[in-house]
Design an enzyme around this catalytic site. Structure first.
Site, PDB file in Angstrom:
ATOM      1  N   ASP A  87      96.910 -10.131 -60.393  1.00 32.74           N
ATOM      2  CA  ASP A  87      96.484  -9.178 -59.960  1.00 32.74           C
ATOM      3  C   ASP A  87      97.391  -7.987 -59.265  1.00 32.74           C
ATOM      4  OD1 ASP A  87      94.950 -10.489 -58.295  1.00 32.74           O
ATOM      5  OD2 ASP A  87      93.778  -8.193 -57.941  1.00 32.74           O
ATOM      6  N   GLU A 145      91.868 -11.145 -57.793  1.00 33.66           N
ATOM      7  CA  GLU A 145      92.027 -12.153 -56.293  1.00 33.66           C
ATOM      8  C   GLU A 145      91.690 -10.926 -55.493  1.00 33.66           C
ATOM      9  OE1 GLU A 145      92.981 -13.223 -52.254  1.00 33.66           O
ATOM     10  OE2 GLU A 145      93.950 -11.681 -53.938  1.00 33.66           O
TER      11      GLU A 145
END
Length: 397
Positions: A87, A145
């Site tokens: 991400d 994350e």
């Protein structure tokens, strides 16, 4: 230099195509659809570069992107976890994607799609240059994350406990390209004050000004900062009030703190949770936690760094270490006592910045470093296992 470096140089154009495809598949953390599409692309890349022997387990997630785990069937070799996230912080279309000479610009290329890809190609080089792998690679690729590993922390810790070491493929320190052997831990708190609203002109003395109360707390929080200990406390967001002629009955602040040791984390958390309002009529609510424990320079982590230094010599890379303020998922694994080394990705700069980029001309050598680290770690594991067995046999006799 090494056969792995030669292999990666030979496949540099294919690596560039993989990286371009991966960065073009934009994956902002909160857009589940885009993140999952990127995950599907990663499945294709791994199958192309590593073959069908790597079994994929997909951990479904309703709110955020799905997490991906790739591993071979049982192997006697030491399990090494390649810990990555796919991400990014950028909304789709926010940053242009382009090459300028050997510099590759794009959202998430530095943090950390290049590092993720280099873990795949490092194992691909070993698969193609050795008869047997020196380790049993485990790839855990997570989707959240950048927003605190909300749904992945438990999975990260569960998988890490089955491994002998963790290689975090986050980028190295910008400017120096040093590996990261220490990271600060981080925590977040929200403080809310409930006061009493009154007319600011007619009944000012009857009110309890929540903004005033929160201002006292802000000063106490800022005073917890101790640069000598590597501790910072930052009030980054403040809210409160409704209109100019009303004594505000509500105010809140968002607090970020960073610490270098668990002992210091305990001090800061205790200090925050013991705060009280100055006016006894005000009500204070405190919520928060230590989001990530610090990644400390433990003996196990330092041993892994020394192995990386030896591996670097084969490539004429001087491997150095740094302590950084930002946290990563490696903070979780290190806190469990599992040997962890961070910053194994590709050199560049601009994490979370508009000039985010990597030095693509350094990809092959830094990727080869990961491959050599795998070989060196595998050899050390075998040697340690043999020595320990011999000791046990001697004691038994």
């Amino acid at each position: 230099m090494t056969v792995n470096y030669d292999f990666l140089l030979h496949h540099q154009q294919t690596i560039k195509e993989d990286l371009l495809n991966l960065v073009q598949a934009e994956s902002p953390s909160y857009d589940k659809n885009l993140v999952d599409l990127t995950g599907n692309l990663i499945k294709v890349i791994i199958q192309k570069r590593l073959g069908k022997d790597y079994i994929c387990t997909e951990y479904m997630n309703n709110q955020y992107g799905n997490h991906l785990l790739f591993e071979k069937e049982h192997s006697a070799k030491p399990r090494v976890l390649f810990l990555c996230h796919f991400d990014t912080v950028w909304p789709k279309g926010e940053l242009p994607i382009h090459f300028e000479n050997d510099v590759f610009y794009g959202p998430g290329v530095f943090d950390m799609k290049a590092g993720l890809l280099s873990s795949i190609w490092a194992i691909s080089s070993l698969e193609n240059t050795l008869e047997t792998l020196p380790i049993s690679p485990v790839f855990l690729l997570t989707s959240d994350e950048e927003i605190g590993s909300i749904s992945s922390r438990e999975l990260i810790e569960e998988v890490a406990k089955t491994c002998e070491a963790v290689f975090v493929m986050e980028p190295p320190e910008a400017q120096t390209s040093n590996l990261k052997t220490a990271r600060k831990g981080m925590g977040m708190y929200q403080l809310e004050v409930q006061g009493i609203s009154t007319h600011a002109g007619n009944n000012h003395e009857d009110g309890v000004n929540a903004i005033l109360e929160i201002s006292y707390l802000v000063q106490q929080l800022q005073e917890l900062t101790d640069y000598g200990k590597g501790t910072t406390v930052n009030v980054g967001v403040i809210r409160g009030g409704t209109t100019i002629n009303v004594v505000p009955e509500y105010a809140s602040i968002d607090v970020d703190f960073r610490i270098s040791t668990l002992l210091e984390a305990e001090r800061i958390m205790q200090a925050i949770e013991q705060l009280t309002p100055k006016n006894p009529l005000a009500k204070l609510s405190i919520t928060g936690e230590l989001n990530r424990p610090p990644l400390e320079r433990s003996e196990a982590n330092q041993q892994l760094f020394k192995i990386a230094q030896e591996a670097g010599k084969k490539l004429n890379i001087e491997v150095n270490e740094s302590s950084v303020g930002g946290a990563s998922d490696g903070n979780f694994t290190s806190a469990l006592g599992i040997s962890t080394i961070d910053g194994l990705g590709i050199p560049g700069d601009g994490a979370h910045a508009r000039h985010e980029h990597i030095q693509f001309d350094m990809f092959a050598k830094r990727c080869a470093l990961v491959a050599e680290l795998c070989i060196a770690f595998g050899d050390k594991f075998v040697n340690d296992y043999t020595i320990n067995n011999n000791k046990e046999e001697h004691i038994t006799k």
